[in-house]
Design a protein around this motif. Structure first.
Motif, PDB file in Angstrom:
ATOM      1  N   GLU A 104       0.819  -1.200   0.000  1.00 51.34           N
ATOM      2  CA  GLU A 104       0.000   0.000   0.000  1.00 51.34           C
ATOM      3  C   GLU A 104       0.855   1.254   0.000  1.00 51.34           C
ATOM      4  O   GLU A 104       0.612   2.213  -0.730  1.00 51.34           O
ATOM      5  CB  GLU A 104      -0.926  -0.020   1.217  1.00 51.34           C
ATOM      6  N   ARG A 105       1.908   1.261   0.808  1.00 57.25           N
ATOM      7  CA  ARG A 105       2.777   2.422   0.856  1.00 57.25           C
ATOM      8  C   ARG A 105       3.525   2.607  -0.449  1.00 57.25           C
ATOM      9  O   ARG A 105       3.837   3.736  -0.855  1.00 57.25           O
ATOM     10  CB  ARG A 105       3.779   2.288   2.020  1.00 57.25           C
ATOM     11  N   LEU A 106       3.844   1.506  -1.111  1.00 57.67           N
ATOM     12  CA  LEU A 106       4.505   1.586  -2.409  1.00 57.67           C
ATOM     13  C   LEU A 106       3.599   2.301  -3.403  1.00 57.67           C
ATOM     14  O   LEU A 106       4.038   3.177  -4.160  1.00 57.67           O
ATOM     15  CB  LEU A 106       4.839   0.174  -2.901  1.00 57.67           C
ATOM     16  N   GLY A 107       2.325   1.923  -3.373  1.00 61.76           N
ATOM     17  CA  GLY A 107       1.367   2.599  -4.245  1.00 61.76           C
ATOM     18  C   GLY A 107       1.272   4.082  -3.914  1.00 61.76           C
ATOM     19  O   GLY A 107       1.202   4.935  -4.804  1.00 61.76           O
ATOM     20  N   TYR A 108       1.280   4.371  -2.634  1.00 66.37           N
ATOM     21  CA  TYR A 108       1.219   5.767  -2.197  1.00 66.37           C
ATOM     22  C   TYR A 108       2.421   6.548  -2.700  1.00 66.37           C
ATOM     23  O   TYR A 108       2.301   7.654  -3.234  1.00 66.37           O
ATOM     24  CB  TYR A 108       1.134   5.796  -0.670  1.00 66.37           C
ATOM     25  N   ALA A 109       3.614   5.970  -2.526  1.00 65.55           N
ATOM     26  CA  ALA A 109       4.822   6.665  -2.975  1.00 65.55           C
ATOM     27  C   ALA A 109       4.798   6.868  -4.478  1.00 65.55           C
ATOM     28  O   ALA A 109       5.232   7.915  -4.991  1.00 65.55           O
ATOM     29  CB  ALA A 109       6.061   5.869  -2.553  1.00 65.55           C
ATOM     30  N   THR A 110       4.278   5.855  -5.206  1.00 62.03           N
ATOM     31  CA  THR A 110       4.189   5.993  -6.658  1.00 62.03           C
ATOM     32  C   THR A 110       3.281   7.153  -7.038  1.00 62.03           C
ATOM     33  O   THR A 110       3.605   7.952  -7.928  1.00 62.03           O
ATOM     34  CB  THR A 110       3.644   4.697  -7.286  1.00 62.03           C
ATOM     35  N   GLU A 111       2.139   7.247  -6.356  1.00 66.33           N
ATOM     36  CA  GLU A 111       1.234   8.348  -6.672  1.00 66.33           C
ATOM     37  C   GLU A 111       1.839   9.694  -6.339  1.00 66.33           C
ATOM     38  O   GLU A 111       1.665  10.675  -7.066  1.00 66.33           O
ATOM     39  CB  GLU A 111      -0.052   8.185  -5.880  1.00 66.33           C
ATOM     40  N   GLU A 328      -5.442  -2.308  -3.226  1.00 63.71           N
ATOM     41  CA  GLU A 328      -6.241  -1.942  -4.405  1.00 63.71           C
ATOM     42  C   GLU A 328      -7.701  -2.231  -4.142  1.00 63.71           C
ATOM     43  O   GLU A 328      -8.595  -1.496  -4.575  1.00 63.71           O
ATOM     44  CB  GLU A 328      -5.794  -2.755  -5.620  1.00 63.71           C
ATOM     45  N   HIS A 329      -7.945  -3.345  -3.454  1.00 64.46           N
ATOM     46  CA  HIS A 329      -9.307  -3.757  -3.109  1.00 64.46           C
ATOM     47  C   HIS A 329     -10.014  -2.634  -2.362  1.00 64.46           C
ATOM     48  O   HIS A 329     -11.098  -2.181  -2.714  1.00 64.46           O
ATOM     49  CB  HIS A 329      -9.202  -4.995  -2.216  1.00 64.46           C
ATOM     50  N   LEU A 345     -12.743   0.962 -12.161  1.00 67.34           N
ATOM     51  CA  LEU A 345     -12.410   0.099 -13.284  1.00 67.34           C
ATOM     52  C   LEU A 345     -10.946   0.207 -13.642  1.00 67.34           C
ATOM     53  O   LEU A 345     -10.304  -0.791 -13.967  1.00 67.34           O
ATOM     54  CB  LEU A 345     -13.264   0.470 -14.494  1.00 67.34           C
ATOM     55  N   GLY A 346     -10.415   1.434 -13.562  1.00 68.67           N
ATOM     56  CA  GLY A 346      -8.998   1.593 -13.850  1.00 68.67           C
ATOM     57  C   GLY A 346      -8.153   0.788 -12.896  1.00 68.67           C
ATOM     58  O   GLY A 346      -7.188   0.137 -13.296  1.00 68.67           O
ATOM     59  N   VAL A 347      -8.543   0.768 -11.631  1.00 72.04           N
ATOM     60  CA  VAL A 347      -7.780   0.004 -10.643  1.00 72.04           C
ATOM     61  C   VAL A 347      -7.917  -1.482 -10.905  1.00 72.04           C
ATOM     62  O   VAL A 347      -6.936  -2.207 -11.044  1.00 72.04           O
ATOM     63  CB  VAL A 347      -8.280   0.348  -9.217  1.00 72.04           C
ATOM     64  N   ALA A 348      -9.160  -1.959 -11.008  1.00 62.58           N
ATOM     65  CA  ALA A 348      -9.375  -3.406 -11.067  1.00 62.58           C
ATOM     66  C   ALA A 348      -9.003  -3.990 -12.424  1.00 62.58           C
ATOM     67  O   ALA A 348      -8.118  -4.839 -12.534  1.00 62.58           O
ATOM     68  CB  ALA A 348     -10.835  -3.717 -10.722  1.00 62.58           C
ATOM     69  N   ILE A 349      -9.712  -3.533 -13.471  1.00 60.43           N
ATOM     70  CA  ILE A 349      -9.481  -4.139 -14.775  1.00 60.43           C
ATOM     71  C   ILE A 349      -8.127  -3.722 -15.336  1.00 60.43           C
ATOM     72  O   ILE A 349      -7.441  -4.511 -15.993  1.00 60.43           O
ATOM     73  CB  ILE A 349     -10.623  -3.753 -15.737  1.00 60.43           C
ATOM     74  N   GLY A 350      -7.737  -2.460 -15.047  1.00 60.33           N
ATOM     75  CA  GLY A 350      -6.425  -2.021 -15.505  1.00 60.33           C
ATOM     76  C   GLY A 350      -5.330  -2.878 -14.918  1.00 60.33           C
ATOM     77  O   GLY A 350      -4.353  -3.225 -15.593  1.00 60.33           O
ATOM     78  N   SER A 351      -5.474  -3.238 -13.650  1.00 64.20           N
ATOM     79  CA  SER A 351      -4.484  -4.082 -13.010  1.00 64.20           C
ATOM     80  C   SER A 351      -4.453  -5.467 -13.650  1.00 64.20           C
ATOM     81  O   SER A 351      -3.387  -6.038 -13.888  1.00 64.20           O
ATOM     82  CB  SER A 351      -4.797  -4.172 -11.516  1.00 64.20           C
TER      83      SER A 351
END
Lengths: 431, 426
Positions: A104-111, A328-329, A345-351
């Motif tokens: 989760e923190r990795l996603g945060y840092a990426t954003e 992501e969930h 959709l971007g999160v789920a299907i994009g992933s």
């Protein structure tokens, strides 16, 4: 004294700045910076103190900023358990739980980093680091020669994104907005469905070739075919990125056009909380941390399978991805409840698209370099599962609406898939 | 509708009920309820009431000319050993009973309101198939159960829908007919989910990749069946709750007349009569089904047809005959939403309710009924659902789509004509 007040001021101003990389990343030094000899030690200690202060603030934001980080201690705990006991089941679970906040923190840092780099590179960053956890776990398993674990964990990640995450989001959003169906951008969903079907095609041909014993060189043809198909799929993914970020960007505007301008900011706090270099450093640190934990995780899988009396398939396909996708969930469900289904959709299907068209072929290419026999032949049962799942989801998404019943159907489909893998084991090799 | 009904009643004056009763009917037909309450209080009137009820249910509809075949089949069963004749006669004898069962259900539904009425239709709509399946299950004929239910789904989706689209398209050949896309999409999604539920046990078994050979798929089937029943319950809830929003038919001005036109404005029998007739007809169908199922094996040998063909093609054509006729009729009246409700709704009901229900009943009975329909049947269902879902997704219909569906059904029927289960070598 002047300096503490100055500092507080400068900190406050940094925090409140809207995205402007040149301004916010520059530290505000007071004008009277001493640089003559006798005072330089004082200067260095002062600089050091400022750096420490900055560091502690950064740590406070990243590590203590969210509630999910109470799970952080499970990581070191699992490493301790690995060396102290032989309890693979506990090591497996603890490292799994320990990775969740890191992902989760990795996603945060990426954003945070994406806020500085602009939309295009930001999109690329998301596209690459979005599934960094799955990629790291896959690399470790590949290095250990656990090809089936790689295939099954990536497959499970796709299935969990398409069925569980999307289903929960549709269900939660549909229950909250029960008056009418929610709508989303059909065009993006259709493009993603097309890519997923292409991925199914890429996976199906080696599997069917092998299964019908109709390949030119038994066992070797499908590896060669897999490697070629992987390169083709990577090209397709690259073009998809170009398509999404450059040429057809207008295709991806969400339905509510009046809010379109604020869309990108709304899922972040208005100003980024980390500076650009901090974001990059944290990305590196978190990736390293995840790698360390992943190694213990992958080593513990087989022992955990024996200790918990679960088939390896079930652990790889169902348990690993549920945790890997936990962050992501949560965000997908939150956005669905806020009626921003396009982001969901971007999160789920994009992933899912990313894993099927990027991570899987990438693993094949890395396996090629590592001289591992990783191929796209996921065996017939897994391939059939992916095929029917992609069809069901593509069908549900094609009319551009969502309600709680569609969500419920997707969740129940996931239960059926999970139950099937509970009873699944690879047949004894008799060929 | 009133004058037509009076004409209808006046015609058969030489029936078992005398003319005084006929004239009484013309006066009081619109006040059935009050008439019924009055009728309860005198035995003479009760007898007349029963006779009239028998007339309405058993004699008035023309399809009831097939009724004598039922008892004839039973007689043949005991007199001769000709399984072929017994099979055919009991099949033909069930047709009117199935149709009357549907009629009684509709009559009862008009008393209970749309919600419970919808539930009634959802449960009793395929009562015939359910009864035949339970009998076959009781006899341990698992493959017959699986194949007859599969055949019912295929015949509803391809033959019934195809004929309806074809005739409707010919009658209204100026433009494509339209129907409510949303309902069709939800049903297609459910059918795909059912295919999923059927596919996993079959593929698991076929690739020999299950944990406990032969036992894993049974446990998986039972779990999946419970999930499918939950999904079906959710579907009923969703359909009945959002009936007002999502499922409005295309011709909204006609909504007010929609429900009445297929009930002929007023219910013809009272609530208690409807319930009793439901019970009587169900018992009658059960009796005939018993003889039907017993005769399948012998019929297959004497007529030289595979059991698969009999179970998949012949049984369901007859079981669905009534739905078939009503679907075609509604398509010709340009009420395609009702046609879809009949055809695709019936398929959804069988795949998401009757099949899992049979697995659960088999579980209780101690039979090894599972969702592994063997690879050929599962593949057939898969491709059929895909074809139909694709045809329905844009919400229009014309005669060519109907023709395509009918021809697909002919291909499927031909495949099952040459299909036999491989000798169990594992």
């Amino acid at each position: 004294m002047m300096r503490p007040v100055d500092e507080k001021e400068s900190f406050a101003m940094e925090v409140e700045t809207i995205v402007d990389s040149s301004v916010s990343s520059v530290k505000r030094y007071p004008p009277e910076m001493p640089h003559n000899g006798p005072l330089s030690s004082v200067a260095y200690s002062w600089i050091l103190w400022r750096i420490l202060k900055r560091l502690s603030k950064s740590i406070k934001v990243v590590i203590f900023g969210t509630k999910i980080n109470i799970l952080l201690p499970f990581g070191p705990l699992s490493i301790v358990l690995h060396f102290l006991t032989e309890n693979h089941g506990l090591v497996f679970f603890f490292s799994l739980i320990g990775i969740t906040p890191l992902a989760e923190r990795l996603g945060y840092a990426t954003e945070q980093l994406a806020a500085y780099t602009g939309q295009t590179v930001g999109g690329l960053l998301n596209a690459t680091f979005g599934n960094a956890t799955e990629m790291i776990i896959a690399m470790y398993a590949l290095k250990n020669g656990m090809i089936r674990v790689v295939q099954q964990s990536l497959l499970g990640s796709i299935l969990s994104n398409m069925l569980l995450v999307l289903g929960c989001a549709f269900f939660a959003g549909g229950v909250v907005h029960s008056k009418k169906d929610q709508i989303f951008n059909k065009a993006a969903a259709v493009v993603n469905s097309g890519l997923l079907l292409m991925a199914v095609m890429g996976l199906m041909f080696p599997a069917v070739l092998h299964f019908t014993h109709s390949e030119v060189q038994y066992g070797k043809s499908e590896v060669a075919l897999s490697r070629f198909s992987s390169c083709v799929m990577l090209i397709a993914y690259a073009s998809y990125l170009v398509f999404q970020l450059k040429s057809h960007r207008n295709l991806y505007h969400p339905i509510e056009d009046e809010e379109g301008l604020n869309e990108a900011d709304l899922d972040e706090d208005e100003p980024p909380e980390l500076s650009q270099w901090e974001a990059i450093s944290w990305l590196a640190i978190l990736t390293l941390w995840i790698s360390i934990l992943s190694e213990y995780l992958v080593d513990a899988i087989e022992g955990a399978s024996d200790a918990l009396n679960l088939p390896m398939a079930f652990i790889s396909v169902i348990l690993l991805p549920i945790v890997g996708n936990a962050a992501e969930h949560a965000s997908a469900i939150m956005f669905a409840m806020k009626n921003k289904l396009d982001i969901t959709l971007g999160v789920a299907i994009g992933s899912s698209t990313q894993i099927s068209m990027f991570v899987i072929p990438f693993s094949v290419v890395v396996g090629w370099l590592m001289r591992q026999q990783m191929d796209l032949n996921f065996q017939l049962f897994e391939t059939a599962t992916l095929f029917i799942t992609v069809l069901v989801v593509a069908f549900m998404l094609q009319d551009g609406t969502a309600n709680y019943f569609k969500g419920l159907m997707l969740i129940l489909c996931y239960f059926i898939v999970a139950a099937s893998f509970y009873f699944h084991t690879d047949p004894e090799k008799d060929d | 509708m009133g004058p037509n009904e009076k004409t209808d009643l006046e015609l058969p004056e030489d029936t078992i009920v005398g003319s005084p009763l006929a004239t009484r009917k013309t006066h009081t037909f619109d006040h059935i309820g009050s008439f019924a309450t009055v009728a309860q209080y005198t035995p003479g009137r009760t007898r007349n009431r029963i006779l009239m009820s028998i007339y309405i249910v058993l004699i008035k509809a023309k399809i009831n000319v097939l009724l004598p075949f039922g008892p004839l089949a039973i007689m043949l069963h005991y007199l001769t050993g000709k399984h072929g004749w017994v099979f055919f006669f009991s099949l033909i004898g069930i047709i009117p009973l199935a149709e009357r069962l549907g009629y009684a259900t509709e009559q009862l539904a008009s008393y209970t309101g749309p919600t419970v009425g919808g539930l009634l239709n959802a449960t009793f709509g395929n009562a015939t198939e359910m009864i035949i399946s339970i009998y076959a299950l009781n006899n341990g004929m698992i493959r017959v159960v699986q194949q007859s239910l599969l055949g019912s789904i295929l015949s509803n989706m391809l033959l019934v829908l195809g004929c309806a689209f074809f005739t409707g398209g010919i009658v209204h050949c100026n433009k494509d007919q339209v129907f409510n896309k949303a309902a069709a999409v939800v049903n297609s999604g459910l059918l795909l989910m059912a295919v999923m539920g059927l596919m996993f046990p079959a593929v698991l078994h076929f690739t020999h990749s299950e944990l406990h050979y032969g036992r894993s798929e049974l446990a998986l089937s039972r779990f999946s069946s419970c999930i499918m029943l939950v999904a079906y319950a959710g579907y009923l809830f969703f359909q009945l709750k959002s009936q007002h929003e999502l499922y409005k038919p295309i011709g909204e001005e006609e909504v007010a007349n929609e429900n009445d036109s297929d009930d002929e404005d007023a219910p013809e029998i009272t609530q208690w009569e409807a319930i009793s007739w439901l019970a009587v007809l169900t018992v009658w169908v059960s009796i005939l089904s018993g003889y039907l199922v017993d005769a399948i094996q012998g019929a297959s040998e004497s007529m030289n047809m595979p059991v698969a063909f009999i179970s998949v093609i012949l049984l369901p054509i007859v079981g669905n005959a009534a739905e078939h006729a009503s679907a075609i009729m509604f398509a010709m009246k340009d009420k395609l939403d009702i046609t879809l409700g009949v055809a695709i709704g019936s398929s959804t009901q069988i795949s998401m309710f009757v099949i899992p229900f049979c697995v659960v009943v088999g579980w209780i009975m101690g039979r090894q009924m599972d969702l592994n329909f063997q690879l050929f049947e599962t593949a057939t269902l898969f491709i059929t659902v895909l074809v139909v879902a694709f045809m329905l997704q844009e919400g229009t219909a014309n005669y060519f789509k109907g023709l395509m569906l009918i021809l697909c059904y002919l291909i499927v029927a031909a495949s099952f004509f040459v299909h036999i289960d491989p000798v169990a070598s594992d």
